[in-house]
Motif scaffolding. Structure first.
Motif, PDB file in Angstrom:
ATOM      1  N   TRP A   1      -7.631  -1.486   8.930  1.00 15.00           N
ATOM      2  CA  TRP A   1      -8.706  -0.938   7.235  1.00 15.00           C
ATOM      3  C   TRP A   1      -9.347   0.033   7.583  1.00 15.00           C
TER       4      TRP A   1
ATOM      5  N   VAL B   1       0.894  -5.294   3.156  1.00 16.60           N
ATOM      6  CA  VAL B   1      -0.240  -5.536   3.929  1.00 16.60           C
ATOM      7  C   VAL B   1       0.681  -6.664   4.571  1.00 16.60           C
TER       8      VAL B   1
ATOM      9  N   SER C   1       0.914  -0.974  -0.067  1.00 14.22           N
ATOM     10  CA  SER C   1      -0.281   0.138   0.048  1.00 14.22           C
ATOM     11  C   SER C   1       0.923   1.094   0.064  1.00 14.22           C
TER      12      SER C   1
ATOM     13  N   PHE D   1      -5.755  -3.304  -1.456  1.00 10.33           N
ATOM     14  CA  PHE D   1      -5.457  -1.811  -0.524  1.00 10.33           C
ATOM     15  C   PHE D   1      -3.992  -1.176  -0.684  1.00 10.33           C
TER      16      PHE D   1
END
Length: 132
Positions: A21, A15, A10, A70
């Motif tokens: 999140w 991640v 990200s 993400f």
């Protein structure tokens, strides 16, 4: 699925298990849906719903989510994962800061407490290095 960082990243980095999140989908923003990463594979993350204004949703596992999502505006990183060493250091600083005396300590008082804790950690590390 493993707990190692994924190669997909990200804006804040890979991640990782433990990250929190926010789901930024238009229908989820109003629900304040928050997802905690519980496992990461080479291409997907498994999450659990940590917060959701819709009754009965908190605690449920999501379907595996593509890691590439993400890195887009679909999700916003709220809380990064903390490793055990960082957690122990954080706890020491919290203890130092919460032990500051007085009804309304100043920011300088908190800074001095953190500095003392930092100096104690450096001294302990140096003493450990001398023993080895």
């Amino acid at each position: 699925m493993s707990t190692t960082p994924s190669p997909a990243s990200s804006a804040s980095g890979p991640v990782r298990v433990g990250q929190l999140w926010q789901d930024m989908a238009p229908d989820m923003v109003d629900r304040e849906r928050m997802l905690r990463v519980i496992a990461v594979s080479g291409t997907h993350a498994q999450c659990v719903v940590e917060r959701d204004e819709k009754p009965g949703m908190a605690g449920r596992e999501t379907r595996p989510m593509a890691l590439r999502r993400f890195g887009t505006s679909a999700f916003k990183l709220i809380e990064d994962a903390v490793d055990d060493a960082d957690q122990a250091l954080y706890a020491r600083f919290l203890v130092a800061m919460t032990s500051v005396p007085g009804a309304s300590p100043s920011p300088a008082d908190y800074a001095m407490a953190a500095l003392r804790a930092h100096q104690e950690l450096i001294a302990a590390t140096a003493a450990s290095a001398l023993r080895n």
